[in-house]
Scaffold this motif. Structure first.
Motif, PDB file in Angstrom:
ATOM      1  N   ASP A   1       0.859  -1.169  -0.020  1.00 14.57           N
ATOM      2  CA  ASP A   1      -0.062  -0.039  -0.139  1.00 14.57           C
ATOM      3  C   ASP A   1       0.927   1.273   0.161  1.00 14.57           C
ATOM      4  O   ASP A   1       2.069   1.168   0.133  1.00 14.57           O
ATOM      5  CB  ASP A   1      -1.148   0.063   1.369  1.00 14.57           C
ATOM      6  CG  ASP A   1      -0.323   0.321   2.501  1.00 14.57           C
ATOM      7  OD1 ASP A   1       0.807  -0.211   2.459  1.00 14.57           O
ATOM      8  OD2 ASP A   1      -0.705   0.629   3.373  1.00 14.57           O
ATOM      9  N   GLU A   2       0.001   2.373  -0.395  1.00 22.16           N
ATOM     10  CA  GLU A   2       0.862   3.465  -0.220  1.00 22.16           C
ATOM     11  C   GLU A   2       0.426   4.361   1.099  1.00 22.16           C
ATOM     12  O   GLU A   2      -0.826   4.305   1.460  1.00 22.16           O
ATOM     13  CB  GLU A   2       0.585   4.600  -1.465  1.00 22.16           C
ATOM     14  CG  GLU A   2       1.513   5.701  -1.049  1.00 22.16           C
ATOM     15  CD  GLU A   2       0.969   6.977  -1.935  1.00 22.16           C
ATOM     16  OE1 GLU A   2       1.785   8.239  -1.752  1.00 22.16           O
ATOM     17  OE2 GLU A   2      -0.146   7.040  -2.377  1.00 22.16           O
ATOM     18  N   CYS A   3       1.469   4.937   2.025  1.00 19.40           N
ATOM     19  CA  CYS A   3       0.998   5.578   3.097  1.00 19.40           C
ATOM     20  C   CYS A   3       1.400   6.878   3.097  1.00 19.40           C
ATOM     21  O   CYS A   3       2.392   7.155   3.168  1.00 19.40           O
ATOM     22  CB  CYS A   3       1.620   4.837   4.369  1.00 19.40           C
ATOM     23  SG  CYS A   3       1.225   5.448   5.901  1.00 19.40           S
TER      24      CYS A   3
ATOM     25  N   SER B   1      -4.466   8.652  -2.748  1.00 17.74           N
ATOM     26  CA  SER B   1      -3.748   7.535  -2.077  1.00 17.74           C
ATOM     27  C   SER B   1      -4.404   6.391  -1.789  1.00 17.74           C
ATOM     28  O   SER B   1      -4.098   5.130  -2.125  1.00 17.74           O
ATOM     29  CB  SER B   1      -2.908   8.124  -0.914  1.00 17.74           C
ATOM     30  OG  SER B   1      -2.195   7.348  -0.107  1.00 17.74           O
ATOM     31  N   MET B   2      -5.335   6.808  -1.111  1.00 15.81           N
ATOM     32  CA  MET B   2      -6.215   5.644  -0.773  1.00 15.81           C
ATOM     33  C   MET B   2      -6.759   4.765  -1.911  1.00 15.81           C
ATOM     34  O   MET B   2      -7.016   3.365  -1.971  1.00 15.81           O
ATOM     35  CB  MET B   2      -7.520   6.041   0.155  1.00 15.81           C
ATOM     36  CG  MET B   2      -8.557   4.877   0.775  1.00 15.81           C
ATOM     37  SD  MET B   2      -9.807   4.393  -0.484  1.00 15.81           S
ATOM     38  CE  MET B   2     -10.600   5.853  -0.513  1.00 15.81           C
ATOM     39  N   GLU B   3      -7.360   5.350  -2.719  1.00 18.09           N
ATOM     40  CA  GLU B   3      -7.688   4.655  -4.217  1.00 18.09           C
ATOM     41  C   GLU B   3      -6.773   3.795  -4.695  1.00 18.09           C
ATOM     42  O   GLU B   3      -6.930   2.522  -5.267  1.00 18.09           O
ATOM     43  CB  GLU B   3      -8.554   5.557  -5.056  1.00 18.09           C
ATOM     44  CG  GLU B   3      -9.900   6.106  -4.421  1.00 18.09           C
ATOM     45  CD  GLU B   3     -10.416   7.361  -5.477  1.00 18.09           C
ATOM     46  OE1 GLU B   3      -9.582   7.911  -6.157  1.00 18.09           O
ATOM     47  OE2 GLU B   3     -11.576   7.628  -5.059  1.00 18.09           O
ATOM     48  N   LEU B   4      -5.671   4.285  -4.750  1.00 15.75           N
ATOM     49  CA  LEU B   4      -4.352   3.502  -5.365  1.00 15.75           C
ATOM     50  C   LEU B   4      -4.011   2.540  -4.505  1.00 15.75           C
ATOM     51  O   LEU B   4      -3.909   1.260  -4.930  1.00 15.75           O
ATOM     52  CB  LEU B   4      -3.149   4.649  -5.554  1.00 15.75           C
ATOM     53  CG  LEU B   4      -1.846   4.061  -5.940  1.00 15.75           C
ATOM     54  CD1 LEU B   4      -1.834   3.316  -7.200  1.00 15.75           C
ATOM     55  CD2 LEU B   4      -0.756   4.858  -5.785  1.00 15.75           C
ATOM     56  N   SER B   5      -4.045   2.613  -3.321  1.00 24.25           N
ATOM     57  CA  SER B   5      -3.825   1.291  -2.283  1.00 24.25           C
ATOM     58  C   SER B   5      -4.860   0.278  -2.433  1.00 24.25           C
ATOM     59  O   SER B   5      -4.577  -0.777  -2.346  1.00 24.25           O
ATOM     60  CB  SER B   5      -3.879   2.054  -0.716  1.00 24.25           C
ATOM     61  OG  SER B   5      -2.771   2.738  -0.392  1.00 24.25           O
TER      62      SER B   5
ATOM     63  N   LEU C   1     -13.903   8.205   3.623  1.00 26.74           N
ATOM     64  CA  LEU C   1     -12.845   7.459   2.958  1.00 26.74           C
ATOM     65  C   LEU C   1     -12.184   6.248   3.645  1.00 26.74           C
ATOM     66  O   LEU C   1     -12.147   5.295   3.001  1.00 26.74           O
ATOM     67  CB  LEU C   1     -11.627   8.567   3.019  1.00 26.74           C
ATOM     68  CG  LEU C   1     -11.676   9.828   2.141  1.00 26.74           C
ATOM     69  CD1 LEU C   1     -10.399  10.475   1.997  1.00 26.74           C
ATOM     70  CD2 LEU C   1     -12.294   9.354   0.609  1.00 26.74           C
ATOM     71  N   ARG C   2     -12.403   6.064   5.032  1.00 29.12           N
ATOM     72  CA  ARG C   2     -12.108   4.878   5.832  1.00 29.12           C
ATOM     73  C   ARG C   2     -13.498   3.980   5.239  1.00 29.12           C
ATOM     74  O   ARG C   2     -12.980   2.851   5.182  1.00 29.12           O
ATOM     75  CB  ARG C   2     -12.027   5.071   7.320  1.00 29.12           C
ATOM     76  CG  ARG C   2     -11.152   5.698   7.867  1.00 29.12           C
ATOM     77  CD  ARG C   2      -9.888   4.923   8.178  1.00 29.12           C
ATOM     78  NE  ARG C   2      -8.436   5.599   8.428  1.00 29.12           N
ATOM     79  CZ  ARG C   2      -7.340   4.983   8.466  1.00 29.12           C
ATOM     80  NH1 ARG C   2      -7.299   3.711   8.368  1.00 29.12           N
ATOM     81  NH2 ARG C   2      -6.302   5.621   8.691  1.00 29.12           N
ATOM     82  N   GLY C   3     -14.431   4.456   5.262  1.00 31.44           N
ATOM     83  CA  GLY C   3     -15.607   3.595   4.961  1.00 31.44           C
ATOM     84  C   GLY C   3     -15.534   3.049   3.566  1.00 31.44           C
ATOM     85  O   GLY C   3     -15.890   1.763   3.265  1.00 31.44           O
ATOM     86  N   ILE C   4     -15.216   3.849   2.422  1.00 26.95           N
ATOM     87  CA  ILE C   4     -14.910   3.396   0.934  1.00 26.95           C
ATOM     88  C   ILE C   4     -13.965   2.415   1.109  1.00 26.95           C
ATOM     89  O   ILE C   4     -14.044   1.205   0.512  1.00 26.95           O
ATOM     90  CB  ILE C   4     -14.583   4.558   0.276  1.00 26.95           C
ATOM     91  CG1 ILE C   4     -15.808   5.350   0.263  1.00 26.95           C
ATOM     92  CG2 ILE C   4     -14.071   4.045  -1.145  1.00 26.95           C
ATOM     93  CD1 ILE C   4     -15.563   6.739  -0.657  1.00 26.95           C
ATOM     94  N   SER C   5     -12.847   2.561   1.826  1.00 29.01           N
ATOM     95  CA  SER C   5     -11.459   1.485   1.696  1.00 29.01           C
ATOM     96  C   SER C   5     -11.945   0.239   2.221  1.00 29.01           C
ATOM     97  O   SER C   5     -11.675  -0.830   1.964  1.00 29.01           O
ATOM     98  CB  SER C   5     -10.371   2.430   2.643  1.00 29.01           C
ATOM     99  OG  SER C   5      -9.591   1.390   2.911  1.00 29.01           O
TER     100      SER C   5
END
Length: 376
Positions: A147-149, A162-166, A197-201
């Motif tokens: 992942d990317e952090c 970043s989240m979508e890429l991860s 965003l946490r929910g989407i992830s």
């Protein structure tokens, strides 16, 4: 001994949970604290000493091991367990966090990350597929997806991208991991400190399906209040029947707060790093052994502690060997710190099982608030 990876939830108290992760290399009691063995060693400790503190599992760093001695060399020598003489479970991180924090001149694309080694400047390319390959060569029991952090603070747009890429990398990690009975792959939730965003992830990770789930992207400078704010909702977004791992945490009060919010696993370099710099963690808070107040003190670091440092040595001795730059200083204080952390985990497991976790928390905070014993 199980042949597969599984998780059993044994008891809950509020949102705190206790259970067992079963692996072919042994059981991991949760909540679990994983000492960090960055370069195939928990610094200043023998593996059997780490086990003696009560640790069921260690963490190894993909980034450090791929650069030196290389995953291919470890594989030729029989795998990471044999190489470092640790026959119990090992979790390896994906390398993503270290690439972001340590590597020089890194270039991020959809494909992966190209970076220069912080050791010798050599060029490397890390992708989800290569991270899975490295972790397979190491032979770790729990593999983390790549992942990317992003470092916080960051703009909402940057965190979203970043989240979508991860999440795309999480799917590629899952595909590359394949079917490996007895080994587990954990997905990593991202999204910074934004609930949406946490929910989407979390939704995307549940669709892909993993053996366990990590809450990533915290303990990167946002502060305890913001971290707890995320933990008030993030763990509950993840499946209840799988382990939940909070990466890179932390101080004892971070750990107790995380367990209270439903976290099962944690790791941190703090107990071992502090041990080498003369910082001891005790039930009454932090003790800085280099302070002059300890130089004539015949008492142990912590009278209630049964570790070798507290059983056999005085504060005066620990003060002396630290100031004399003797190796035994880091060895003894690291052992004490790891012992204290594991004792804390056992205390929480017992309290959750007994339904007394709230009282445990109150006593933990009250004892810490007392501060260190009075000087002589």
């Amino acid at each position: 001994m199980t042949e597969r990876f599984s998780y059993t939830l044994n008891a809950t108290d509020g949102r705190a949970r206790t259970g067992v992760i079963n692996t072919p290399r042994g059981d991991i009691r949760t909540p679990a604290f994983m000492p960090v063995g960055t370069a195939a060693t928990v610094k200043a400790m023998m593996p059997e000493s780490v086990r003696a503190t009560g640790a069921d599992i260690l963490l190894g760093n993909t980034y450090h091991l791929m650069l030196r001695p290389t995953a291919e060399r470890i594989d030729r020598l029989g795998g990471l367990h044999k190489f470092m003489n640790w026959d119990r479970p090992i979790l390896t991180d994906s390398g993503g966090f270290q690439v972001m924090s340590l590597a020089e001149l890194r270039k991020l694309t959809e494909e992966g990350v190209t970076f220069k080694s912080h050791i010798d400047g050599s060029k490397h390319h890390l992708t989800p597929e290569r991270s899975m390959e490295i972790q397979k060569l190491l032979g770790s029991d729990i593999v983390m997806c790549f992942d990317e952090c992003p470092a916080l603070p960051a703009s909402d747009e940057d965190v979203r991208k970043s989240m979508e890429l991860s999440m795309r990398w999480a799917q590629r990690s899952r595909d590359a991991f394949g079917d490996r009975p007895g080994h587990a792959l954990f997905g990593i939730q991202q999204g910074g400190v934004t609930e949406e965003l946490r929910g989407i992830s979390a939704e995307k990770l549940r669709e892909i399906e993993f053996d366990g789930y990590a809450v990533g992207g915290l303990a990167v400078g946002e502060g305890q209040e913001a971290m707890f704010g995320v933990l008030d909702y993030a763990p509950d977004m993840l499946p209840k029947d799988k382990p939940r791992y909070l990466m890179g945490v932390g101080k004892p009060d971070d750990i107790v707060g995380a367990v209270a919010r439903g976290i099962d696993m944690m790791d941190c370099v703090l107990p071992s790093r502090s041990g080498r710099t003369g910082q001891a963690w005790t039930r009454r808070g932090q003790v800085n052994i280099k302070n002059a107040r300890h130089s004539d003190d015949p008492r142990p670091l912590d009278e209630a502690c049964t570790c070798p440092a507290c059983s056999n040595y005085s504060r005066a001795y620990l003060n002396h060997v630290f100031r004399s730059h003797e190796m035994i200083s880091g060895m003894l204080i690291t052992w004490h710190n790891l012992h204290y952390y594991q004792e804390l985990m056992q205390g929480m497991r017992d309290a959750i099982s007994a339904g007394t976790f709230e009282a445990f928390q109150a006593e933990f905070h009250a004892t810490r608030a007392m501060g260190d014993i009075e000087p002589l």
